[in-house]
Design a protein around this motif. Sequence first.
Motif, PDB file in Angstrom:
ATOM      1  N   LYS A   1       0.905  -1.198  -0.134  1.00 47.41           N
ATOM      2  CA  LYS A   1      -0.029   0.137   0.019  1.00 47.41           C
ATOM      3  C   LYS A   1       1.047   1.123  -0.039  1.00 47.41           C
ATOM      4  O   LYS A   1       1.864   1.273   0.733  1.00 47.41           O
ATOM      5  CB  LYS A   1      -0.875  -0.017   1.138  1.00 47.41           C
ATOM      6  N   GLU A   2       0.557   2.184  -1.009  1.00 48.50           N
ATOM      7  CA  GLU A   2       1.501   3.302  -0.874  1.00 48.50           C
ATOM      8  C   GLU A   2       1.014   4.278   0.434  1.00 48.50           C
ATOM      9  O   GLU A   2      -0.121   4.616   0.494  1.00 48.50           O
ATOM     10  CB  GLU A   2       0.959   3.851  -2.038  1.00 48.50           C
ATOM     11  N   VAL A   3       2.277   4.596   1.186  1.00 53.34           N
ATOM     12  CA  VAL A   3       1.874   5.554   2.128  1.00 53.34           C
ATOM     13  C   VAL A   3       2.863   6.648   2.041  1.00 53.34           C
ATOM     14  O   VAL A   3       3.934   6.655   1.403  1.00 53.34           O
ATOM     15  CB  VAL A   3       2.319   4.620   3.417  1.00 53.34           C
ATOM     16  N   SER A   4       2.644   7.841   2.853  1.00 53.70           N
ATOM     17  CA  SER A   4       3.588   8.938   2.721  1.00 53.70           C
ATOM     18  C   SER A   4       4.651   8.857   3.960  1.00 53.70           C
ATOM     19  O   SER A   4       5.603   9.460   3.601  1.00 53.70           O
ATOM     20  CB  SER A   4       2.687  10.111   3.473  1.00 53.70           C
ATOM     21  N   ASP A   5       4.703   7.671   4.878  1.00 49.22           N
ATOM     22  CA  ASP A   5       5.542   7.853   5.828  1.00 49.22           C
ATOM     23  C   ASP A   5       6.144   6.225   5.724  1.00 49.22           C
ATOM     24  O   ASP A   5       6.299   5.414   6.887  1.00 49.22           O
ATOM     25  CB  ASP A   5       5.070   7.940   7.095  1.00 49.22           C
ATOM     26  N   PRO A   6       6.737   5.778   4.636  1.00 51.37           N
ATOM     27  CA  PRO A   6       7.322   4.437   4.432  1.00 51.37           C
ATOM     28  C   PRO A   6       8.273   3.988   5.330  1.00 51.37           C
ATOM     29  O   PRO A   6       8.273   2.504   5.804  1.00 51.37           O
ATOM     30  CB  PRO A   6       7.741   4.157   3.136  1.00 51.37           C
ATOM     31  N   SER A   7       8.966   4.889   6.168  1.00 53.71           N
ATOM     32  CA  SER A   7      10.174   4.284   6.929  1.00 53.71           C
ATOM     33  C   SER A   7       9.708   3.839   8.251  1.00 53.71           C
ATOM     34  O   SER A   7      10.533   3.308   8.927  1.00 53.71           O
ATOM     35  CB  SER A   7      11.103   5.529   7.295  1.00 53.71           C
ATOM     36  N   ARG A   8       8.263   3.865   8.577  1.00 54.58           N
ATOM     37  CA  ARG A   8       7.735   3.290   9.711  1.00 54.58           C
ATOM     38  C   ARG A   8       7.620   1.624   9.455  1.00 54.58           C
ATOM     39  O   ARG A   8       6.982   1.001  10.351  1.00 54.58           O
ATOM     40  CB  ARG A   8       6.507   3.870  10.084  1.00 54.58           C
ATOM     41  N   TYR A   9       7.665   1.195   8.099  1.00 51.35           N
ATOM     42  CA  TYR A   9       7.152   0.004   7.708  1.00 51.35           C
ATOM     43  C   TYR A   9       8.188  -0.854   6.950  1.00 51.35           C
ATOM     44  O   TYR A   9       9.364  -0.492   6.578  1.00 51.35           O
ATOM     45  CB  TYR A   9       5.856   0.204   7.076  1.00 51.35           C
ATOM     46  N   GLY A  10       7.993  -2.039   6.693  1.00 58.01           N
ATOM     47  CA  GLY A  10       8.491  -2.939   5.893  1.00 58.01           C
ATOM     48  C   GLY A  10       8.296  -2.199   4.359  1.00 58.01           C
ATOM     49  O   GLY A  10       7.117  -1.872   4.177  1.00 58.01           O
ATOM     50  N   VAL A  11       9.387  -2.070   3.640  1.00 56.31           N
ATOM     51  CA  VAL A  11       9.010  -1.191   2.317  1.00 56.31           C
ATOM     52  C   VAL A  11       9.620  -2.126   1.099  1.00 56.31           C
ATOM     53  O   VAL A  11      10.743  -2.873   1.513  1.00 56.31           O
ATOM     54  CB  VAL A  11       9.996   0.094   2.424  1.00 56.31           C
ATOM     55  N   ALA A  12       8.773  -2.150   0.076  1.00 53.35           N
ATOM     56  CA  ALA A  12       9.055  -3.243  -1.128  1.00 53.35           C
ATOM     57  C   ALA A  12       9.535  -2.183  -2.159  1.00 53.35           C
ATOM     58  O   ALA A  12       8.724  -1.239  -2.540  1.00 53.35           O
ATOM     59  CB  ALA A  12       7.972  -3.959  -1.401  1.00 53.35           C
ATOM     60  N   GLU A  13      10.348  -2.586  -2.960  1.00 48.13           N
ATOM     61  CA  GLU A  13      10.770  -2.063  -4.229  1.00 48.13           C
ATOM     62  C   GLU A  13      10.214  -2.927  -5.427  1.00 48.13           C
ATOM     63  O   GLU A  13      10.533  -4.150  -5.138  1.00 48.13           O
ATOM     64  CB  GLU A  13      12.443  -1.794  -4.532  1.00 48.13           C
ATOM     65  N   VAL A  14       9.351  -2.519  -6.319  1.00 50.33           N
ATOM     66  CA  VAL A  14       8.725  -3.231  -7.316  1.00 50.33           C
ATOM     67  C   VAL A  14       9.229  -2.865  -8.662  1.00 50.33           C
ATOM     68  O   VAL A  14       9.514  -1.737  -8.873  1.00 50.33           O
ATOM     69  CB  VAL A  14       7.389  -2.959  -7.231  1.00 50.33           C
ATOM     70  N   ALA A  15       9.465  -3.912  -9.533  1.00 47.12           N
ATOM     71  CA  ALA A  15       9.857  -3.352 -10.922  1.00 47.12           C
ATOM     72  C   ALA A  15       8.933  -4.494 -11.866  1.00 47.12           C
ATOM     73  O   ALA A  15       9.086  -5.727 -11.733  1.00 47.12           O
ATOM     74  CB  ALA A  15      11.344  -3.887 -11.335  1.00 47.12           C
ATOM     75  N   GLY A  16       7.824  -3.816 -12.294  1.00 44.61           N
ATOM     76  CA  GLY A  16       6.727  -4.579 -13.146  1.00 44.61           C
ATOM     77  C   GLY A  16       6.338  -5.418 -12.256  1.00 44.61           C
ATOM     78  O   GLY A  16       5.648  -5.025 -11.440  1.00 44.61           O
ATOM     79  N   ASP A  17       6.364  -6.709 -12.703  1.00 47.83           N
ATOM     80  CA  ASP A  17       5.472  -7.728 -11.945  1.00 47.83           C
ATOM     81  C   ASP A  17       6.201  -8.328 -10.732  1.00 47.83           C
ATOM     82  O   ASP A  17       5.656  -9.225 -10.285  1.00 47.83           O
ATOM     83  CB  ASP A  17       5.401  -9.001 -12.759  1.00 47.83           C
ATOM     84  N   GLU A  18       7.406  -7.857 -10.682  1.00 43.95           N
ATOM     85  CA  GLU A  18       8.394  -8.376  -9.574  1.00 43.95           C
ATOM     86  C   GLU A  18       8.806  -7.517  -8.439  1.00 43.95           C
ATOM     87  O   GLU A  18       8.986  -6.361  -8.798  1.00 43.95           O
ATOM     88  CB  GLU A  18       9.473  -9.046 -10.130  1.00 43.95           C
ATOM     89  N   VAL A  19       8.706  -8.117  -7.149  1.00 47.86           N
ATOM     90  CA  VAL A  19       9.339  -7.441  -6.136  1.00 47.86           C
ATOM     91  C   VAL A  19      10.685  -7.802  -6.108  1.00 47.86           C
ATOM     92  O   VAL A  19      11.217  -8.759  -6.464  1.00 47.86           O
ATOM     93  CB  VAL A  19       8.793  -7.954  -4.677  1.00 47.86           C
ATOM     94  N   VAL A  20      11.537  -6.547  -6.290  1.00 49.79           N
ATOM     95  CA  VAL A  20      12.958  -6.694  -6.286  1.00 49.79           C
ATOM     96  C   VAL A  20      13.902  -6.380  -4.985  1.00 49.79           C
ATOM     97  O   VAL A  20      14.919  -6.797  -4.850  1.00 49.79           O
ATOM     98  CB  VAL A  20      13.746  -5.633  -7.510  1.00 49.79           C
ATOM     99  N   ASP A  21      13.146  -5.710  -4.038  1.00 46.05           N
ATOM    100  CA  ASP A  21      13.823  -5.647  -2.596  1.00 46.05           C
ATOM    101  C   ASP A  21      12.685  -5.365  -1.547  1.00 46.05           C
ATOM    102  O   ASP A  21      11.642  -4.846  -1.699  1.00 46.05           O
ATOM    103  CB  ASP A  21      14.692  -4.332  -2.793  1.00 46.05           C
ATOM    104  N   ILE A  22      13.058  -6.105  -0.571  1.00 43.62           N
ATOM    105  CA  ILE A  22      12.145  -5.668   0.995  1.00 43.62           C
ATOM    106  C   ILE A  22      13.248  -5.232   1.907  1.00 43.62           C
ATOM    107  O   ILE A  22      13.999  -5.852   2.114  1.00 43.62           O
ATOM    108  CB  ILE A  22      11.357  -6.853   1.159  1.00 43.62           C
ATOM    109  N   THR A  23      12.672  -4.127   2.562  1.00 44.51           N
ATOM    110  CA  THR A  23      13.604  -3.513   3.713  1.00 44.51           C
ATOM    111  C   THR A  23      12.832  -3.402   4.770  1.00 44.51           C
ATOM    112  O   THR A  23      11.718  -2.819   4.626  1.00 44.51           O
ATOM    113  CB  THR A  23      14.481  -2.522   3.238  1.00 44.51           C
ATOM    114  N   GLU A  24      13.156  -3.404   6.059  1.00 43.12           N
ATOM    115  CA  GLU A  24      12.232  -3.411   7.313  1.00 43.12           C
ATOM    116  C   GLU A  24      12.858  -2.085   7.622  1.00 43.12           C
ATOM    117  O   GLU A  24      14.047  -1.638   7.995  1.00 43.12           O
ATOM    118  CB  GLU A  24      12.542  -4.412   8.340  1.00 43.12           C
ATOM    119  N   LYS A  25      11.968  -0.934   7.654  1.00 44.20           N
ATOM    120  CA  LYS A  25      11.807   0.294   8.300  1.00 44.20           C
ATOM    121  C   LYS A  25      13.377   0.911   7.973  1.00 44.20           C
ATOM    122  O   LYS A  25      13.997   1.204   8.721  1.00 44.20           O
ATOM    123  CB  LYS A  25      11.801   0.092   9.614  1.00 44.20           C
TER     124      LYS A  25
END
Length: 234
Positions: A131-155
């Motif tokens: 879900k797109e949020v304005s304060d992503p650093s409080r959460y797990g964050v995912a980077e997506v390229a097309g159909d794929e997640v390419v990175d997930i980082t916690e906070k």
Amino acid sequence: MKGVVLAGGRGTRLRPMTDVMNKHVLPVYDEPMIFYPVRTLIDNGISEILVISTPEHIGGYIQLLEEEFDADFSYKVQKSPEGIAHAVRLAEDFVDDRFAVVLGDNIVIDDLSASIERFEASDSDCMIFLKEVSDPSRYGVAEVAGDEVVDITEKPAEPETNNAVIGLYLYTDEVFDRIPDLNKSDRGELEITDLNESYLDDGRLTYSVLDGEWFDVGTPDGLLKASRFVAEDA
Ligand code: G1P
């Protein structure tokens, strides 16, 4: 599909209330917090539900949930707050195949049927919801390229994207082979993001973007925002 609601943890961000009570009983407008994740599962056709909470609080949840919902509940105690992935492991005897995990402090209001169907038909072993949020650093964050997640980082301190990984996950029972391989994080917990990263590394992770509403009610601000939303929507 079965479902698991995680209602343990320390609730540090909601102190001092959580010094004397489990956070998932705190009110979101006119109902205890835990009703919302339970309803997310039930509204999406999942009625066999395992609730995991602390030794001190599990009894209260049995009383609350059995009175409110017509679902098939099971209960399990997490003896110490060792993280979300640690709690998921406690579902091993309950789960037989694919299952959903929802964090007890996440309110997800959406029709998830298309995502659940896509996961059930896929050969992926894990689906995360973004879900797109304005304060992503409080959460797990995912980077997506097309159909794929390419990175997930916690906070992450400096997030690359605004895609929060919300507290709703779909797994297969293969998850129980992975959790024992995780190491505790700096906060002394088995992190759900480390678990999900292992799927990413193996090319077994898929994602869905949440269209509906999402609130993390594990903070005073989140509680207030969600309570306002519920009150106005009622
Ligand atoms: C947890 C997860 C995080 C996720 C969040 C959603 O964070 O670790 O990846 O984005 O729930 O609510 P926590 O609330 O345990 O800090």
